[in-house]
Enzyme design. Structure first.
Site, PDB file in Angstrom:
ATOM      1  CD  GLU A  49     -12.456   2.345  10.743  1.00  0.00           C
ATOM      2  OE1 GLU A  49     -11.572   2.439   9.846  1.00  0.00           O
ATOM      3  OE2 GLU A  49     -12.500   3.041  11.723  1.00  0.00           O
ATOM      4  CG  ASP A  60      -8.071   5.943   1.505  1.00  0.00           C
ATOM      5  OD1 ASP A  60      -7.665   5.748   2.638  1.00  0.00           O
ATOM      6  OD2 ASP A  60      -9.396   6.264   1.213  1.00  0.00           O
TER       7      ASP A  60
END
EC number: 4.2.1.20
Length: 271
Positions: A49, A60
């Site tokens: 990824e 995040d």
């Protein structure tokens, strides 16, 4: 079958679990991204990824937010990330690459242009954090038309209806966020993950990868016992943040190899 499907089919046949590491493209040095991707593959990653840096990465935590900020400050863009994938493909034609990021850079490029350029670069999947499945049908169709798997997130709070919506349009694999909150947060509760996975697998016809909160071989192995694959990101970004530049790729490869050994043990136990 595409590369992601081939990878998971081979893992299932071998009784092994998938290892999906995440790094942010361009961090800490844009010139090192392709080298880091090769280090991940050589260490035993099944899928890579690759994070596309964005100025407002809402899902995040601080570790990956900092990595996005560093990459953006060094001029990393969606186009430069696609160029990295293309360079990786010069010598690696087998390891699937999934771009993970947010809708804004893709929409600025244009979804059709992105699909064309991503396919040409050798991208295998794309996970857009802020595309909910109920609004992503056309996007998913355009990705599949370009032989790119649209990958979606599920969470502990996902309803059966949301899981079913994802099951209708997802391909490649789904990414189960094992904790509420942002990446890199909290402590894992493997029993709660184990309790949720059957509901997902009964409604989603693709493998289930589990991420958020996985930090070492022990937690990776525990999660692998109850899932098809393990996704690890914040710990790798921290490793790159602290490693000496000349030793970063080797440190990455060593850490991934440790996780690979732990997961292979989990796979053998699960058979």
């Amino acid at each position: 079958m595409n590369r992601i499907q081939q990878t998971f089919a081979a893992l299932a046949e071998q009784g092994r679990k998938g290892l999906i590491p995440f790094i942010t493209a361009g961090d800490p040095d844009p010139a090192k991204t392709v080298e880091f991707m090769h280090a991940l593959a050589e260490g035993g990653a099944d899928v890579i990824e690759l994070g596309v840096p964005f100025s407002d990465p809402m899902a995040d935590g601080p570790v990956i937010q900092r990595s996005s900020e560093r990459a953006l400050a060094r001029g990393v863009t969606l186009k430069s990330v696609l160029a990295d994938v293309k360079r990786f493909r010069d010598t690696n034609q087998t390891t699937p690459v999934v771009l993970m990021g947010y809708a804004n850079p893709i929409e600025r490029m244009g979804v059709d242009a992105f699909a064309t350029e991503a396919q040409a670069a050798g991208v295998d999947g794309v996970l857009v954090v802020d595309y909910p499945p109920e609004e992503a049908g056309v996007f998913a169709e355009k990705m599949r038309a370009a032989q790119i798997d649209p990958i979606f997130l599920l969470a502990p709070t996902s309803t059966d209806e949301r899981i079913a919506d994802v099951g209708k349009i997802a391909s490649g694999y789904v990414y189960y966020v094992s904790l509420k909150g942002v990446t890199g947060a909290g402590n894992l509760d493997v029993s709660s993950i184990a309790g949720k996975i059957p509901a997902i697998k009964s409604r989603v016809p693709v493998p289930v990868g589990v991420g958020f909160g996985i930090r070492d071989a022990e937690t990776a192995r525990a999660v692998a016992e109850v899932s098809d694959a393990v996704v690890i990101g914040s710990r790798l970004v921290q490793l790159l943040e602290s490693a000496a530049p000349e030793g970063a790729a080797a440190a990455l490869k060593t850490f991934i190899a440790e996780l690979r050994a732990a997961l292979d043990g989990a796979g053998k136990t699960a058979r």
